[in-house]
Design an enzyme around this catalytic site. Structure first.
Site, PDB file in Angstrom:
ATOM      1  N   ARG A 118       8.623   7.301  17.844  1.00 48.73           N
ATOM      2  CA  ARG A 118       9.197   6.676  16.842  1.00 48.73           C
ATOM      3  C   ARG A 118       9.882   7.290  16.486  1.00 48.73           C
ATOM      4  O   ARG A 118      10.074   8.948  16.786  1.00 48.73           O
ATOM      5  CB  ARG A 118       7.597   7.250  15.704  1.00 48.73           C
ATOM      6  CG  ARG A 118       6.401   6.082  15.973  1.00 48.73           C
ATOM      7  CD  ARG A 118       5.404   6.856  14.838  1.00 48.73           C
ATOM      8  NE  ARG A 118       4.877   5.841  14.414  1.00 48.73           N
ATOM      9  CZ  ARG A 118       3.534   5.438  15.621  1.00 48.73           C
ATOM     10  NH1 ARG A 118       3.429   6.415  16.494  1.00 48.73           N
ATOM     11  NH2 ARG A 118       2.376   4.801  15.359  1.00 48.73           N
ATOM     12  N   ASP A 168      -5.636   8.569 -25.146  1.00 45.04           N
ATOM     13  CA  ASP A 168      -6.834   8.155 -26.427  1.00 45.04           C
ATOM     14  C   ASP A 168      -6.257   6.934 -27.460  1.00 45.04           C
ATOM     15  O   ASP A 168      -6.989   6.137 -27.020  1.00 45.04           O
ATOM     16  CB  ASP A 168      -6.968   9.013 -26.982  1.00 45.04           C
ATOM     17  CG  ASP A 168      -7.847   8.729 -27.947  1.00 45.04           C
ATOM     18  OD1 ASP A 168      -8.535   8.399 -28.196  1.00 45.04           O
ATOM     19  OD2 ASP A 168      -7.230   9.022 -29.567  1.00 45.04           O
ATOM     20  N   MET A 183      -6.752   6.036   7.064  1.00 43.60           N
ATOM     21  CA  MET A 183      -6.809   6.971   6.937  1.00 43.60           C
ATOM     22  C   MET A 183      -6.287   8.186   6.259  1.00 43.60           C
ATOM     23  O   MET A 183      -5.414   8.265   4.765  1.00 43.60           O
ATOM     24  CB  MET A 183      -5.949   7.040   7.669  1.00 43.60           C
ATOM     25  CG  MET A 183      -6.682   6.063   8.856  1.00 43.60           C
ATOM     26  SD  MET A 183      -5.350   5.927  10.396  1.00 43.60           S
ATOM     27  CE  MET A 183      -5.064   8.471  11.106  1.00 43.60           C
ATOM     28  N   TYR A 238      -3.068   3.681  -1.237  1.00 50.41           N
ATOM     29  CA  TYR A 238      -3.527   4.601  -0.480  1.00 50.41           C
ATOM     30  C   TYR A 238      -3.033   5.631  -0.221  1.00 50.41           C
ATOM     31  O   TYR A 238      -2.095   5.776   0.910  1.00 50.41           O
ATOM     32  CB  TYR A 238      -4.843   3.695   0.146  1.00 50.41           C
ATOM     33  CG  TYR A 238      -3.536   2.687   0.903  1.00 50.41           C
ATOM     34  CD1 TYR A 238      -3.044   2.309   1.706  1.00 50.41           C
ATOM     35  CD2 TYR A 238      -3.855   1.274   0.475  1.00 50.41           C
ATOM     36  CE1 TYR A 238      -1.982   1.750   2.476  1.00 50.41           C
ATOM     37  CE2 TYR A 238      -3.397   0.259   1.086  1.00 50.41           C
ATOM     38  CZ  TYR A 238      -2.676   0.529   2.612  1.00 50.41           C
ATOM     39  OH  TYR A 238      -2.000  -0.471   2.258  1.00 50.41           O
ATOM     40  N   CYS A 273       1.603   1.167  -3.232  1.00 46.74           N
ATOM     41  CA  CYS A 273       0.299   0.586  -2.653  1.00 46.74           C
ATOM     42  C   CYS A 273       0.122   2.759  -3.008  1.00 46.74           C
ATOM     43  O   CYS A 273      -0.350   3.792  -2.780  1.00 46.74           O
ATOM     44  CB  CYS A 273       0.192   0.639  -1.045  1.00 46.74           C
ATOM     45  SG  CYS A 273       0.935  -0.744  -1.464  1.00 46.74           S
ATOM     46  N   ARG A 325       9.595  -2.388  17.196  1.00 44.00           N
ATOM     47  CA  ARG A 325       8.993  -2.567  15.788  1.00 44.00           C
ATOM     48  C   ARG A 325      10.250  -2.087  15.174  1.00 44.00           C
ATOM     49  O   ARG A 325      10.070  -1.000  14.608  1.00 44.00           O
ATOM     50  CB  ARG A 325       7.797  -2.055  16.135  1.00 44.00           C
ATOM     51  CG  ARG A 325       7.221  -2.688  14.180  1.00 44.00           C
ATOM     52  CD  ARG A 325       5.871  -2.632  14.537  1.00 44.00           C
ATOM     53  NE  ARG A 325       4.689  -3.019  15.338  1.00 44.00           N
ATOM     54  CZ  ARG A 325       4.791  -4.343  15.208  1.00 44.00           C
ATOM     55  NH1 ARG A 325       4.438  -4.760  14.095  1.00 44.00           N
ATOM     56  NH2 ARG A 325       3.881  -5.321  16.249  1.00 44.00           N
ATOM     57  N   ARG A 328       9.130   2.124  17.674  1.00 40.91           N
ATOM     58  CA  ARG A 328       9.108   2.063  16.012  1.00 40.91           C
ATOM     59  C   ARG A 328      10.624   2.749  15.683  1.00 40.91           C
ATOM     60  O   ARG A 328      10.728   3.887  15.765  1.00 40.91           O
ATOM     61  CB  ARG A 328       7.663   2.215  15.942  1.00 40.91           C
ATOM     62  CG  ARG A 328       6.364   2.037  16.375  1.00 40.91           C
ATOM     63  CD  ARG A 328       5.004   2.075  15.616  1.00 40.91           C
ATOM     64  NE  ARG A 328       5.078   2.230  14.755  1.00 40.91           N
ATOM     65  CZ  ARG A 328       4.531   0.866  14.128  1.00 40.91           C
ATOM     66  NH1 ARG A 328       3.875   0.266  15.239  1.00 40.91           N
ATOM     67  NH2 ARG A 328       4.182   0.567  13.148  1.00 40.91           N
TER      68      ARG A 328
END
Length: 590
Positions: A306, A549, A236, A73, A71, A110, A60
């Site tokens: 990786r 506020d 995760m 997460y 995003c 990948r 990868r």
């Protein structure tokens, strides 16, 4: 020698001088033998075979750290620091490393990120990799926002497989999760991939309780008429993504939800190295799967290596060991020397990932074995004993644990007795009662503190604040005044703070378009016998509250976050500057 040359020389010399004894599994390599003791050379490359017999034929490659989504997460609200461009792998270096790994048996590559489609030379990279002998599959993981536009040329260049990250089928929710618009473009990209003959198109969906777990059945329904493989991924922990157990939905929970609707759901046969557990609803064209990194690991069949965008080889996503292949290449070492370094890294790969410290963070529990095994592993690796009462899942960011285990004694009991005896709360007396610190004998010095905080606004609220600023409005001015007023009243708000004369309080407001955020920075200065950290932090906090506020009438989906001290100076304890760390993207798992 340069730092790069020193690091490469160290790695290479370490390999050549590896300690050997009758009990050591490493030996000097001889023709026809393996690096592993008493193991004959196998047809597959010894450099890419680890000590547990796993053959790594899947590479990868992260092409970039950049992404056109934010995003929640995956990325902290304040964003992440990016590696300077000159330290990232060039296209030529990516091709060279791809050729090297292919020559040793890698058959699948990948391309990931960040978002690989933001890299301008992506098509050229795919085309060159496609020409490498031995590479059978070129895959890509993308968020799909610009996929439809680039896909025809990518297919022509040789792209074989596509994974699209999509966590919701509701456009408004997509905008909330990603802090960007573009759901319709992602769906257009998926349809374009299907029309061009990609089968299946894999859809990666990170499931989070209270956010998108109510859409699990809708995603399964997609497989009825579309040749898609929807892979549900267990949520995760990553440094900065505010993970907590309350958001976690396990594989078994998801499976129960689906079987309530489709009790005839069939378990499919997985390939030996699949990370996804495959299922299919009878009569549906597509399939579903589950990536169970949290509840049921798949380390035993891991065949993945990786390369990070800055050229580091990671043999395990959750491992703390990395070696810079970029530095080795740029220092002029031969391919044979490069392979030896790769071989050492692969040979040192652990049996499984749980419980190991890495650049993202640390699990204080082995999710894939019993708690006692996890305790022993941490005692052996870090010299820190986990209390017997420990039974819950906890996640500590790596920077916190770095400071802890590098600076404390070997055992928890030693930590308590010797380390903690030298530490105390200055605002607590000998009887445990709160008190104000006596600063009458301290020297009067010039002291400065800088703090910051972030207000993440709903998109519509952010646009109104931005427009108001452009039109000379006073939304941010009101927040500025509130922050200054708050700093002046710190001693009335915080019980043990001294009432000091402030010579300067100033706030700045930076609008970050891509995150719909307002970053507030406050500076406080005094000439006194005590510091102004609390004044700077109070200025940020009150300024953020004032902005909140004002904006709450437009939307309640606003968040005040990440209030922190950045700098202090002038006191007896010296100068403090906060260090920030970089997090890793969630979809590097996929």
């Amino acid at each position: 020698m340069t730092n790069i040359e020193n690091s490469c020389a160290f790695a290479y010399n370490t390999l050549l001088s590896w300690p050997r004894s009758s009990n050591d599994r490493w030996r000097q390599r001889k023709p026809g033998t393996s690096y592993f003791q008493d193991v004959e050379v196998k047809p597959f490359s010894e450099f890419l075979t680890d000590s547990f017999g796993r053959k790594h034929d899947y590479l990868r490659i992260s092409l970039t750290e950049r992404c056109n989504l934010r995003c929640q997460y995956c990325m902290p609200s304040e964003g992440v620091g990016l590696t300077p461009q000159e330290r990232l792998l060039t296209a030529d270096e990516i091709i060279k490393l791809s050729q090297l790994f292919a020559s040793e048996g890698v058959t699948k590559i990948r391309l990931t990120g960040g978002e690989p489609l933001v890299r301008r030379d992506l098509i050229d990279i795919v085309r060159e990799i496609n020409l490498i002998p031995g590479i059978d599959v070129i895959a890509m993981t993308t968020n799909g926002v610009t996929l439809a536009r680039h896909l025809p040329k990518l297919k022509e260049a040789g792209l074989s497989l596509i994974n699209v990250s999509l966590d919701t089928l509701v456009p408004a929710k997509f905008e909330f999760i990603t802090r960007r618009r573009g759901w319709d473009r992602v769906m257009k990209g998926i349809d374009a991939a299907l029309q061009l003959g990609y089968n299946p198109v894999k859809i990666n969906c990170v499931v989070m309780k209270g956010l998108n777990d109510d859409e699990i059945l809708d995603f399964v329904q997609l497989t009825e008429t579309k040749a898609v493989d929807v892979r549900f991924i267990e949520y995760m922990p990553f440094d900065g993504n505010k993970w907590n157990y309350e958001k976690f939905v396990s594989y078994q929970q998801m499976l129960d939800i689906i079987r309530d609707r489709w009790p005839e759901l069939v378990r499919m046969q997985d390939s030996p190295n699949d990370t996804s557990k495959a299922y299919q609803v009878p009569g549906h064209i597509g399939r579903i799967g589950f990536i169970t990194s949290m509840s049921e690991h798949f380390c035993g069949s891991c065949n993945r290596l990786r390369l990070t965008a800055d050229g580091n080889l990671k043999v395990c996503l959750f491992g703390n060991a990395e070696v810079s292949l970029r530095d080795v290449i740029r220092s002029g070492h031969s391919d044979e020397e490069l392979l030896k370094i790769i071989g050492v890294a692969v040979g040192n790969k652990k049996k499984q990932h749980a419980g190991y410290l890495n650049r993202m963070g640390i699990f204080i529990k082995d999710l894939h074995s019993n708690l006692n095994t996890a305790k022993r592993r941490f005692i052996n690796q870090f010299g820190i004993s986990i209390p017997s009462t420990f039974s819950t899942w906890r996640f500590f960011p790596a920077p916190i644990f770095h400071r802890c285990y590098r600076s404390t004694p070997a055992r928890l009991s030693d930590f308590n007795d010797s380390y903690l005896n030298n530490k105390k709360f200055t605002h607590v007396d000998g009887k445990g009662k709160g008190k104000m610190v006596d600063v009458s004998q301290k020297e009067v010095t010039s002291r400065t503190a800088i703090a910051s905080g972030t207000v993440v606004l709903a998109p519509e609220a952010f646009e109104l604040v931005k427009r108001n600023k452009a039109e000379g409005g006073d939304v941010l001015t009101v927040s500025h005044i509130a922050g200054i007023t708050g700093a002046k009243h710190t001693s009335f708000l915080i019980p043990f703070c001294h009432n000091i004369n402030l010579s300067e309080v100033n706030l700045t407001f930076d609008l970050i378009d891509e995150r719909y955020s307002v970053v507030i920075t406050a500076k406080a200065v005094t000439k006194a016998t005590t510091g102004v950290e609390m004044e700077a932090l109070t200025a940020v906090s009150v300024g953020a509250l004032a902005l909140y506020d004002i904006c709450k009438s437009v939307s309640q989906n606003n968040v005040i976050t990440d209030i922190k001290l950045l700098h202090k100076s002038g006191g007896r304890s010296g100068t403090y500057n906060r260090n920030e760390d970089i997090s890793i993207k969630h979809h590097d798992l996929q």
